[in-house]
Design a protein around this motif. Structure first.
Motif, PDB file in Angstrom:
ATOM      1  N   ILE A  67       0.847  -1.205   0.000  1.00 34.18           N
ATOM      2  CA  ILE A  67       0.000   0.000   0.000  1.00 34.18           C
ATOM      3  C   ILE A  67       0.879   1.251   0.000  1.00 34.18           C
ATOM      4  CG2 ILE A  67      -1.761   1.292   1.271  1.00 34.18           C
ATOM      5  CD1 ILE A  67      -2.789  -1.356   2.369  1.00 34.18           C
ATOM      6  N   PHE A  68       1.965   1.220   0.780  1.00 32.70           N
ATOM      7  CA  PHE A  68       2.900   2.343   0.836  1.00 32.70           C
ATOM      8  C   PHE A  68       3.507   2.594  -0.541  1.00 32.70           C
ATOM      9  CE2 PHE A  68       7.276   3.907   1.888  1.00 32.70           C
ATOM     10  CZ  PHE A  68       6.895   5.146   2.367  1.00 32.70           C
ATOM     11  N   TRP A  69       3.829   1.519  -1.239  1.00 29.00           N
ATOM     12  CA  TRP A  69       4.372   1.635  -2.590  1.00 29.00           C
ATOM     13  C   TRP A  69       3.349   2.285  -3.516  1.00 29.00           C
ATOM     14  CZ3 TRP A  69       3.352  -0.180  -7.519  1.00 29.00           C
ATOM     15  CH2 TRP A  69       4.408  -0.142  -8.435  1.00 29.00           C
ATOM     16  N   GLY A 115       3.247   5.952  -3.139  1.00 31.37           N
ATOM     17  CA  GLY A 115       4.336   6.593  -3.881  1.00 31.37           C
ATOM     18  C   GLY A 115       3.956   6.825  -5.331  1.00 31.37           C
ATOM     19  N   VAL A 116       3.285   5.836  -5.915  1.00 29.08           N
ATOM     20  CA  VAL A 116       2.812   5.985  -7.298  1.00 29.08           C
ATOM     21  C   VAL A 116       1.800   7.127  -7.386  1.00 29.08           C
ATOM     22  CG1 VAL A 116       1.582   4.852  -9.188  1.00 29.08           C
ATOM     23  CG2 VAL A 116       3.222   3.553  -7.801  1.00 29.08           C
ATOM     24  N   ILE A 117       0.916   7.226  -6.363  1.00 27.48           N
ATOM     25  CA  ILE A 117      -0.090   8.291  -6.347  1.00 27.48           C
ATOM     26  C   ILE A 117       0.579   9.661  -6.245  1.00 27.48           C
ATOM     27  CG2 ILE A 117      -1.997   9.294  -5.023  1.00 27.48           C
ATOM     28  CD1 ILE A 117      -2.818   6.459  -4.258  1.00 27.48           C
ATOM     29  N   LEU A 118       1.547   9.800  -5.341  1.00 26.68           N
ATOM     30  CA  LEU A 118       2.260  11.073  -5.200  1.00 26.68           C
ATOM     31  C   LEU A 118       2.995  11.439  -6.484  1.00 26.68           C
ATOM     32  CD1 LEU A 118       3.827  11.089  -1.613  1.00 26.68           C
ATOM     33  CD2 LEU A 118       1.987  12.527  -2.488  1.00 26.68           C
ATOM     34  N   LEU A 119       3.589  10.441  -7.114  1.00 33.62           N
ATOM     35  CA  LEU A 119       4.273  10.677  -8.384  1.00 33.62           C
ATOM     36  C   LEU A 119       3.284  11.176  -9.438  1.00 33.62           C
ATOM     37  CD1 LEU A 119       6.837  10.464 -10.131  1.00 33.62           C
ATOM     38  CD2 LEU A 119       6.227   8.078 -10.574  1.00 33.62           C
ATOM     39  N   ALA A 120       2.111  10.541  -9.480  1.00 34.45           N
ATOM     40  CA  ALA A 120       1.082  10.948 -10.441  1.00 34.45           C
ATOM     41  C   ALA A 120       0.558  12.342 -10.136  1.00 34.45           C
ATOM     42  CB  ALA A 120      -0.065   9.934 -10.435  1.00 34.45           C
ATOM     43  N   VAL A 121       0.357  12.643  -8.828  1.00 33.71           N
ATOM     44  CA  VAL A 121      -0.119  13.973  -8.434  1.00 33.71           C
ATOM     45  C   VAL A 121       0.902  15.039  -8.804  1.00 33.71           C
ATOM     46  CG1 VAL A 121      -0.661  15.435  -6.445  1.00 33.71           C
ATOM     47  CG2 VAL A 121      -1.641  13.158  -6.600  1.00 33.71           C
ATOM     48  N   GLY A 122       2.190  14.742  -8.608  1.00 33.31           N
ATOM     49  CA  GLY A 122       3.236  15.687  -8.968  1.00 33.31           C
ATOM     50  C   GLY A 122       3.269  15.969 -10.463  1.00 33.31           C
ATOM     51  N   ILE A 123       3.147  14.902 -11.260  1.00 33.68           N
ATOM     52  CA  ILE A 123       3.127  15.087 -12.715  1.00 33.68           C
ATOM     53  C   ILE A 123       1.878  15.853 -13.133  1.00 33.68           C
ATOM     54  CG2 ILE A 123       2.991  13.884 -14.929  1.00 33.68           C
ATOM     55  CD1 ILE A 123       4.624  11.618 -13.653  1.00 33.68           C
ATOM     56  N   TRP A 124       0.735  15.501 -12.523  1.00 31.36           N
ATOM     57  CA  TRP A 124      -0.513  16.211 -12.826  1.00 31.36           C
ATOM     58  C   TRP A 124      -0.404  17.683 -12.452  1.00 31.36           C
ATOM     59  CZ3 TRP A 124      -3.629  18.325  -8.894  1.00 31.36           C
ATOM     60  CH2 TRP A 124      -4.817  18.905  -9.345  1.00 31.36           C
ATOM     61  N   ILE A 152       9.552   7.102  -2.346  1.00 25.11           N
ATOM     62  CA  ILE A 152       8.647   6.165  -1.669  1.00 25.11           C
ATOM     63  C   ILE A 152       8.554   4.853  -2.456  1.00 25.11           C
ATOM     64  CG2 ILE A 152       6.223   5.754  -1.091  1.00 25.11           C
ATOM     65  CD1 ILE A 152       6.031   8.626  -0.201  1.00 25.11           C
ATOM     66  N   ILE A 153       8.519   4.939  -3.776  1.00 26.23           N
ATOM     67  CA  ILE A 153       8.473   3.725  -4.597  1.00 26.23           C
ATOM     68  C   ILE A 153       9.730   2.881  -4.366  1.00 26.23           C
ATOM     69  CG2 ILE A 153       8.555   2.869  -6.977  1.00 26.23           C
ATOM     70  CD1 ILE A 153       6.762   5.227  -7.759  1.00 26.23           C
ATOM     71  N   LEU A 154      10.893   3.531  -4.378  1.00 29.69           N
ATOM     72  CA  LEU A 154      12.147   2.811  -4.145  1.00 29.69           C
ATOM     73  C   LEU A 154      12.203   2.252  -2.725  1.00 29.69           C
ATOM     74  CD1 LEU A 154      14.656   5.238  -5.920  1.00 29.69           C
ATOM     75  CD2 LEU A 154      13.740   3.071  -6.790  1.00 29.69           C
ATOM     76  N   LEU A 155      11.769   3.061  -1.758  1.00 30.53           N
ATOM     77  CA  LEU A 155      11.797   2.623  -0.362  1.00 30.53           C
ATOM     78  C   LEU A 155      10.813   1.481  -0.135  1.00 30.53           C
ATOM     79  CD1 LEU A 155      12.953   3.044   2.430  1.00 30.53           C
ATOM     80  CD2 LEU A 155      11.223   4.805   2.836  1.00 30.53           C
ATOM     81  N   PHE A 176       0.231   7.569   7.515  1.00 26.53           N
ATOM     82  CA  PHE A 176       0.277   6.144   7.208  1.00 26.53           C
ATOM     83  C   PHE A 176       1.656   5.567   7.478  1.00 26.53           C
ATOM     84  CE2 PHE A 176       0.366   2.617   4.025  1.00 26.53           C
ATOM     85  CZ  PHE A 176      -0.610   1.836   4.625  1.00 26.53           C
ATOM     86  N   GLN A 177       2.679   6.398   7.364  1.00 24.37           N
ATOM     87  CA  GLN A 177       4.041   5.929   7.598  1.00 24.37           C
ATOM     88  C   GLN A 177       4.273   5.546   9.047  1.00 24.37           C
ATOM     89  OE1 GLN A 177       5.716   8.926   4.197  1.00 24.37           O
ATOM     90  NE2 GLN A 177       6.885   8.761   6.065  1.00 24.37           N
TER      91      GLN A 177
END
Length: 245
Positions: A27-29, A32-41, A71-74, A222-223
């Motif tokens: 879920i944490f991973w 990270g995908v969501i944050l990455l998508a939000v940043g790109i958006w 977060i994805i890498l972690l 969540f962390q």
């Protein structure tokens, strides 16, 4: 050293914690995908608004993209550490989670404290962009056009904000102020939007940034769950000398 019987008793407990930590890490991973998508958006959709803020604000999407990537890498590392049941790797995982949590917490506090400066910065830079409109051909003029045409507004507070500008005196209102796409840039107020852009833009920024802040705050909280799970599992493995066969 713990007796064999105690190790057998604690094995199901540790296995249970491993399963829960693996679910958490997945879920944490995903976050990270969501944050990455939000940043790109945010970089694509809100670039016009960020360009009229101070230079630091333009880095916000890149911060989200960077955080999401970390977060994805972690999360990948945490999954590997959990599957290996390595105590030192789990402790390192918990330490990284704590570090990211503290960084996000500080960023949230700073953003909350200086939230009022966003409005002042945007209004000041918007007024400056109007006065220098098309004089330098920089990105601010393009941002003004995109905002005015998208939100059907004109000027900072209303279309009168243009009347002291060099561009208005020479050519009239810009086409981005026109109510219709094919109108000519004349000084006729009937052909331009008289509603200002400042209130509209701030409404959008506050709503969109509220979404970004909510997601970021949720990820940070969540962390705490992951920190507890990783630390407890590492201690349980160390104290009971548990090994995966």
């Amino acid at each position: 050293m713990a007796s064999p019987s105690r190790r057998l008793q604690t094995k199901p407990v540790i296995t249970c914690f491993k399963s829960v930590l693996l679910i958490y890490t997945f879920i944490f991973w995903i976050t990270g995908v969501i944050l990455l998508a939000v940043g790109i958006w945010g970089k694509v959709s809100l670039e016009n608004y960020f360009s009229l803020l101070n230079e630091k604000a333009t880095n916000v999407p890149f911060v989200l993209i960077g955080t999401g990537t970390v977060i994805i890498l972690l999360g990948t590392f945490g999954c590997f550490a959990t599957c290996r049941a390595s105590a030192w790797m789990l402790k390192l995982y918990a330490m990284f989670l704590t570090l990211i949590f503290l960084v996000e917490l500080v960023a949230a506090i700073v953003g909350f404290v200086f939230r009022h400066e966003i409005k002042n910065s945007f209004k000041t830079n918007y007024e400056k962009a109007l006065k220098q409109y098309n004089s330098t051909g920089d990105y601010r003029s393009e941002a003004v056009d995109k905002i005015q045409s998208t939100l059907h507004c004109c000027g900072v507070t209303d279309y009168n904000d243009w009347k002291d500008t060099k561009y208005y005196i020479e050519t009239g209102f810009p086409k981005s102020c026109c109510k219709l796409e094919d109108c000519s840039p004349q000084k006729d107020a009937d052909k331009v939007n008289n509603e200002g852009c400042f209130i509209k833009v701030m409404t959008i920024i506050e709503s969109e940034m509220g979404v970004v802040a909510g997601i970021s705050f949720g990820v940070a909280c969540f962390q705490l769950v992951g920190i507890f799970l990783a630390y407890y599992l590492s201690r349980a493995i160390t104290n009971n000398q548990y090994e995966i066969v």
